[in-house]
Motif scaffolding. Structure first.
Motif, PDB file in Angstrom:
ATOM      1  N   LEU A  96       0.817  -1.321  -0.186  1.00  0.00           N
ATOM      2  CA  LEU A  96      -0.181  -0.410  -0.050  1.00  0.00           C
ATOM      3  C   LEU A  96       0.992   1.249   0.147  1.00  0.00           C
ATOM      4  CD1 LEU A  96      -2.565   0.948   0.192  1.00  0.00           C
ATOM      5  CD2 LEU A  96      -2.586   1.167   2.456  1.00  0.00           C
ATOM      6  N   ILE A  97       0.652   2.020  -1.065  1.00  0.00           N
ATOM      7  CA  ILE A  97       1.668   3.296  -0.979  1.00  0.00           C
ATOM      8  C   ILE A  97       1.084   4.414  -0.736  1.00  0.00           C
ATOM      9  CG2 ILE A  97       3.018   4.850  -2.478  1.00  0.00           C
ATOM     10  CD1 ILE A  97       3.523   2.378  -4.361  1.00  0.00           C
ATOM     11  N   VAL A  98       0.864   5.314   0.472  1.00  0.00           N
ATOM     12  CA  VAL A  98       0.506   5.590   0.641  1.00  0.00           C
ATOM     13  C   VAL A  98       1.454   7.520   0.786  1.00  0.00           C
ATOM     14  CG1 VAL A  98      -1.586   5.457   2.202  1.00  0.00           C
ATOM     15  CG2 VAL A  98       0.178   6.318   2.572  1.00  0.00           C
ATOM     16  N   PRO A  99       0.573   9.031   0.549  1.00  0.00           N
ATOM     17  CA  PRO A  99       1.341  10.208   0.603  1.00  0.00           C
ATOM     18  C   PRO A  99       1.603  10.885   2.291  1.00  0.00           C
ATOM     19  CG  PRO A  99      -0.684  10.493   0.222  1.00  0.00           C
ATOM     20  CD  PRO A  99      -0.502   9.094  -0.199  1.00  0.00           C
ATOM     21  N   TRP A 100       0.728  10.458   3.107  1.00  0.00           N
ATOM     22  CA  TRP A 100       1.269  10.759   4.547  1.00  0.00           C
ATOM     23  C   TRP A 100       0.498   9.671   4.941  1.00  0.00           C
ATOM     24  CZ3 TRP A 100       4.687  13.215   6.770  1.00  0.00           C
ATOM     25  CH2 TRP A 100       4.852  13.766   7.740  1.00  0.00           C
ATOM     26  N   CYS A 101       0.257   9.772   6.568  1.00  0.00           N
ATOM     27  CA  CYS A 101      -0.563   8.435   7.139  1.00  0.00           C
ATOM     28  C   CYS A 101      -0.668   8.549   8.857  1.00  0.00           C
ATOM     29  CB  CYS A 101      -0.636   6.910   7.345  1.00  0.00           C
ATOM     30  SG  CYS A 101       1.251   6.640   8.057  1.00  0.00           S
ATOM     31  N   ASN A 102      -2.012   8.815   9.452  1.00  0.00           N
ATOM     32  CA  ASN A 102      -1.257   8.807  10.738  1.00  0.00           C
ATOM     33  C   ASN A 102      -0.048   7.418  11.351  1.00  0.00           C
ATOM     34  OD1 ASN A 102      -1.526   8.404  13.878  1.00  0.00           O
ATOM     35  ND2 ASN A 102      -3.443   9.808  13.324  1.00  0.00           N
ATOM     36  N   GLN A 103       0.925   7.727  11.185  1.00  0.00           N
ATOM     37  CA  GLN A 103       2.474   6.763  12.019  1.00  0.00           C
ATOM     38  C   GLN A 103       2.434   6.337  13.139  1.00  0.00           C
ATOM     39  OE1 GLN A 103       6.380   7.772  10.150  1.00  0.00           O
ATOM     40  NE2 GLN A 103       7.108   7.492  12.919  1.00  0.00           N
ATOM     41  N   MET A 104       1.674   6.961  13.613  1.00  0.00           N
ATOM     42  CA  MET A 104       1.065   6.105  15.286  1.00  0.00           C
ATOM     43  C   MET A 104       0.389   5.142  15.120  1.00  0.00           C
ATOM     44  SD  MET A 104       3.486   6.858  18.181  1.00  0.00           S
ATOM     45  CE  MET A 104       2.515   6.362  19.169  1.00  0.00           C
ATOM     46  N   LYS A 105      -0.242   5.749  14.303  1.00  0.00           N
ATOM     47  CA  LYS A 105      -1.637   4.429  14.382  1.00  0.00           C
ATOM     48  C   LYS A 105      -1.745   3.498  13.081  1.00  0.00           C
ATOM     49  CE  LYS A 105      -6.147   5.220  13.173  1.00  0.00           C
ATOM     50  NZ  LYS A 105      -7.660   5.944  12.292  1.00  0.00           N
ATOM     51  N   VAL A 106      -1.008   3.862  11.871  1.00  0.00           N
ATOM     52  CA  VAL A 106       0.045   2.217  11.696  1.00  0.00           C
ATOM     53  C   VAL A 106       0.874   1.739  12.263  1.00  0.00           C
ATOM     54  CG1 VAL A 106       1.526   1.664   9.658  1.00  0.00           C
ATOM     55  CG2 VAL A 106      -0.242   3.797   9.731  1.00  0.00           C
ATOM     56  N   ILE A 107       1.785   1.920  13.559  1.00  0.00           N
ATOM     57  CA  ILE A 107       3.065   1.668  13.300  1.00  0.00           C
ATOM     58  C   ILE A 107       2.027   0.537  15.063  1.00  0.00           C
ATOM     59  CG2 ILE A 107       5.270   2.218  12.290  1.00  0.00           C
ATOM     60  CD1 ILE A 107       5.536   3.519  15.356  1.00  0.00           C
ATOM     61  N   SER A 108       1.180   1.517  15.112  1.00  0.00           N
ATOM     62  CA  SER A 108       0.131   0.341  16.637  1.00  0.00           C
ATOM     63  C   SER A 108      -0.138  -0.058  16.372  1.00  0.00           C
ATOM     64  CB  SER A 108       0.350   2.130  17.622  1.00  0.00           C
ATOM     65  OG  SER A 108      -0.732   2.033  16.874  1.00  0.00           O
ATOM     66  N   HIS A 109      -0.344  -0.184  14.470  1.00  0.00           N
ATOM     67  CA  HIS A 109      -1.281  -1.805  14.327  1.00  0.00           C
ATOM     68  C   HIS A 109      -0.493  -3.142  14.285  1.00  0.00           C
ATOM     69  CE1 HIS A 109      -4.069  -4.038  11.933  1.00  0.00           C
ATOM     70  NE2 HIS A 109      -4.963  -3.114  11.971  1.00  0.00           N
ATOM     71  N   SER A 110      -1.239  -4.005  14.923  1.00  0.00           N
ATOM     72  CA  SER A 110      -1.071  -5.954  15.109  1.00  0.00           C
ATOM     73  C   SER A 110      -0.331  -5.958  14.358  1.00  0.00           C
ATOM     74  CB  SER A 110      -1.701  -6.497  16.058  1.00  0.00           C
ATOM     75  OG  SER A 110      -2.757  -6.650  14.912  1.00  0.00           O
ATOM     76  N   ALA A 111      -0.349  -5.275  13.258  1.00  0.00           N
ATOM     77  CA  ALA A 111      -0.156  -6.337  11.565  1.00  0.00           C
ATOM     78  C   ALA A 111       1.359  -5.920  11.486  1.00  0.00           C
ATOM     79  CB  ALA A 111      -0.668  -5.654  10.206  1.00  0.00           C
ATOM     80  N   ILE A 112       2.079  -4.845  12.080  1.00  0.00           N
ATOM     81  CA  ILE A 112       3.264  -3.796  11.709  1.00  0.00           C
ATOM     82  C   ILE A 112       3.758  -5.251  12.717  1.00  0.00           C
ATOM     83  CG2 ILE A 112       4.254  -2.259  11.497  1.00  0.00           C
ATOM     84  CD1 ILE A 112       2.494  -2.037   9.528  1.00  0.00           C
ATOM     85  N   GLY A 113       5.469  -5.378  12.043  1.00  0.00           N
ATOM     86  CA  GLY A 113       6.509  -5.858  11.932  1.00  0.00           C
ATOM     87  C   GLY A 113       8.302  -5.368  12.170  1.00  0.00           C
ATOM     88  N   GLY A 114       7.697  -4.693  11.474  1.00  0.00           N
ATOM     89  CA  GLY A 114       8.871  -3.876  11.381  1.00  0.00           C
ATOM     90  C   GLY A 114       8.561  -2.239  10.188  1.00  0.00           C
ATOM     91  N   PHE A 115       9.950  -1.427  11.037  1.00  0.00           N
ATOM     92  CA  PHE A 115       9.774  -0.413  10.422  1.00  0.00           C
ATOM     93  C   PHE A 115      11.050   0.522   9.515  1.00  0.00           C
ATOM     94  CE2 PHE A 115       9.113   4.303  11.836  1.00  0.00           C
ATOM     95  CZ  PHE A 115       9.250   4.930  11.007  1.00  0.00           C
ATOM     96  N   LEU A 116      11.008   0.489   8.715  1.00  0.00           N
ATOM     97  CA  LEU A 116      12.665   0.821   7.424  1.00  0.00           C
ATOM     98  C   LEU A 116      12.272   1.815   7.212  1.00  0.00           C
ATOM     99  CD1 LEU A 116      13.547  -0.438   3.956  1.00  0.00           C
ATOM    100  CD2 LEU A 116      14.245   1.706   4.587  1.00  0.00           C
ATOM    101  N   SER A 117      13.048   3.440   7.925  1.00  0.00           N
ATOM    102  CA  SER A 117      13.214   4.008   8.619  1.00  0.00           C
ATOM    103  C   SER A 117      14.443   5.676   8.389  1.00  0.00           C
ATOM    104  CB  SER A 117      12.429   4.288   9.811  1.00  0.00           C
ATOM    105  OG  SER A 117      12.839   5.496  10.969  1.00  0.00           O
ATOM    106  N   HIS A 118      14.794   6.856   7.896  1.00  0.00           N
ATOM    107  CA  HIS A 118      15.336   6.873   7.661  1.00  0.00           C
ATOM    108  C   HIS A 118      16.214   7.662   9.494  1.00  0.00           C
ATOM    109  CE1 HIS A 118      12.575  10.052   9.292  1.00  0.00           C
ATOM    110  NE2 HIS A 118      12.690  11.512   9.265  1.00  0.00           N
ATOM    111  N   CYS A 119      15.203   7.253  10.307  1.00  0.00           N
ATOM    112  CA  CYS A 119      15.586   7.164  11.581  1.00  0.00           C
ATOM    113  C   CYS A 119      15.504   8.971  12.519  1.00  0.00           C
ATOM    114  CB  CYS A 119      17.427   6.767  12.108  1.00  0.00           C
ATOM    115  SG  CYS A 119      17.461   5.212  11.734  1.00  0.00           S
ATOM    116  N   GLY A 120      14.399  10.048  11.813  1.00  0.00           N
ATOM    117  CA  GLY A 120      14.067  10.775  12.233  1.00  0.00           C
ATOM    118  C   GLY A 120      14.183  10.263  13.744  1.00  0.00           C
ATOM    119  N   TRP A 121      14.087  11.120  15.074  1.00  0.00           N
ATOM    120  CA  TRP A 121      14.489  10.632  16.132  1.00  0.00           C
ATOM    121  C   TRP A 121      12.903  10.358  16.917  1.00  0.00           C
ATOM    122  CZ3 TRP A 121      16.764   8.683  19.089  1.00  0.00           C
ATOM    123  CH2 TRP A 121      17.355   9.122  20.281  1.00  0.00           C
TER     124      TRP A 121
END
Ligand code: UDX
Length: 484
Positions: free
Chosen positions: A351-376
């Motif tokens: 799923l490609i999206v231009p923006w989302c509510n990140q906290m809502k997405v990564i707290s979903h039980s389906a999420i298993g990893g985060f490929l990130s630029h490491c913004g704090w």
């Protein structure tokens, strides 16, 4: 309703102006800090730039209920009893000026002209309401001590990044003296002379120092922070003990993190600069821990080659993913640079999206990893949700943040060492991280660090205790300022 509102409110005589740097990664923690301070009785005047306000308003215009359309992003907080006022300020550029694509002139404006607008506004505010006695300003501004002194306010500097980054910026002159920065042939060996930082690879040092505008900003801001009465930071004592102790030898410095939306209030304050696409339904249909979340934050520009390698790597990995491909990443339509047929090939699992509510997405039980630029904020939010990271830092603090994630805390793996990434590396790292058995050690470690985060905010936890000490010191300093 805020968890704190029913407590007694002992600090009703404190009135703080809070002003974040006009970037998503700085506005979010400033909002949460405002709620926290208001919850213990502070009156808050929160200042956003007119540009940021118009972005938030546009992004949330279709949402129901009292929102930013009432001209106050804190209207729900006010309804629930928090005394937060919200005003906007001119940043010196027209609303349609593209601040992201013209970041250097914009930063120059923040360094040179912005203080005049702040001075004028604060002067007017104080004329109307002389209860204002505290300025909580982002550490990256170059002027807070001047304004605080002029208007007789206690100056609290709010550092939204970890203590490691604070120490490196604070000792920029040492890096220059020793030749790790500022010369044509910068040294490439380990840096082992920064107080409080045992050692750091030169490749983990924050980048962009070489750019004269960014250098000027960091240099001036870290001269100014030396004059702050109190410094607070979005980090946790137990996770950076030596660095924090070393800063505390010179300054009043409190680690009060993690600052994330979930921990201070149940209120949702509209803060996204772009409309959020709701991914919940899509995620609900995916198995537990099977989805990789991919995002590079709100500012960094990703080059075309990296996007292509990432896209191929995602295809080759065969895992499910949500990829935030922000509009204006490259100043063009991002989707058009994806490999031919990409969306068709990954249709059921990507799923490609231009923006989302990140906290809502990564707290979903389906999420298993985060490929990130490491913004704090992304690092902090990911640990808060117990989601291990693949680190692909691009600029500034992101490289040093990667050191904490990968080498110190061991809650993520590294993807990018050099200038570029390859699709094979992307595939291999994703497969490693998303295989729960193979990455089980990483998952155990992040569960422990997550526990450290949660414990820090408990009643006797370090951050809660530090927050109370910070308020105590602030109260004492406010009373001194009043006497003069
Ligand atoms: C910038 C710098 O790049 C970062 O290194 C620094 O630490 C803070 O300022 P940014 O690049 O935007 O921040 O990254 P990050 O710190 O991760 O902040 C992004 C914020 O936007 C996070 O709070 C995240 O939850 C939010 N976000 C991001 C969304 O809500 N939706 C998205 O789709 C992407």
């Amino acid at each position: 309703m805020s968890k704190f509102i029913h407590q007694t409110l002992p600090h009703h005589h404190h009135h703080a102006i809070i002003i974040p740097c006009p970037f998503q990664g700085h506005i979010n923690p400033a909002i949460h800090l405002s709620l926290r301070l208001a919850s213990i009785g502070f009156k808050i005047t929160f200042i956003n730039t007119q540009f940021i306000h118009s972005q938030i308003t546009k992004a949330h215009s279709s949402e129901p209920g009292p929102g930013p359309e009432s001209n106050n992003i804190f209207s729900k907080a006010r309804e629930s009893g928090l005394d937060i006022h919200y005003i906007t300020i001119y940043d010196g550029f027209p609303l349609d000026f593209d601040r992201n694509m013209n970041s250097l002139p914009f930063l120059e404006g923040l360094i040179n002209g912005f203080v005049d607008h702040v001075d004028e506004l604060v002067g007017k505010l104080i004329e109307k309401d002389d209860s204002i006695n505290c300025l909580v300003a982002d550490t990256f501004f170059v002027w807070p001590s001047i304004i605080a002194m002029k208007y007789n306010m206690v100056h609290v500097s709010f550092f939204t990044e970890p203590a490691l980054v604070f120490a490196l910026y604070y000792h920029l002159h040492l890096l220059q003296q020793k030749g790790h920065f500022g010369s044509h042939e910068n040294r490439k060996d380990i840096v082992d002379y920064i107080p409080g930082v045992k050692s750091i690879k030169s490749s983990d040092l924050p980048s962009l120092f070489q750019n004269s505008v960014v250098h000027q900003l960091i240099y001036k801001a870290f001269q100014d922070v030396r004059k702050a009465d109190i410094i607070i930071a979005n980090t946790v004592q137990e996770l950076e003990p030596e660095t924090i102790t070393s800063i505390q030898e010179k300054h009043s410095f409190y680690a009060i993190g993690p600052i994330v939306s979930a921990n201070f209030t149940d209120l949702t304050i509209p803060s996204s600069l772009w409309s959020e696409i709701d991914c919940t339904q899509w995620l609900d249909a995916k198995p537990h821990g099977s989805v990789l979340y991919v995002s590079f934050g709100s500012v960094a520009l990703v080059n075309k080659e990296d996007i292509l390698e990432l896209a191929h790597g995602l295809m080759l990995s065969e895992v499910n993913f949500v990829w935030v491909l922000r509009f204006n990443f490259l100043g063009q339509d991002e989707k058009s640079i994806l490999p031919d047929g990409f969306e068709g090939k990954v249709k059921d699992r990507g799923l490609i999206v231009p923006w989302c509510n990140q906290m809502k997405v990564i707290s979903h039980s389906a999420i298993g990893g985060f490929l990130s630029h490491c913004g704090w904020n992304s690092v902090v939010e990911s640990i808060w949700c117990g989601v291990p990271l693949i680190c692909s830092p691009l600029v500034t603090d992101q490289l040093a943040n990667r050191k904490l994630v990968v080498y110190d805390w061991k809650v993520g793996i590294n993807l990018r060492d050099g200038e570029s990434i390859t699709r094979e590396e992307v595939r291999d790292k994703i497969k490693y991280l998303m295989n729960e058995e193979i990455s089980s050690n990483l998952r155990k470690t992040i569960a422990q660090v997550k526990e450290t985060f949660y414990s820090a905010l408990a009643t006797n936890g370090s951050s809660n205790v530090n927050f109370n000490k910070f308020v105590e010191e602030l109260t004492m300093k406010i009373s001194l300022v009043r006497e003069h």
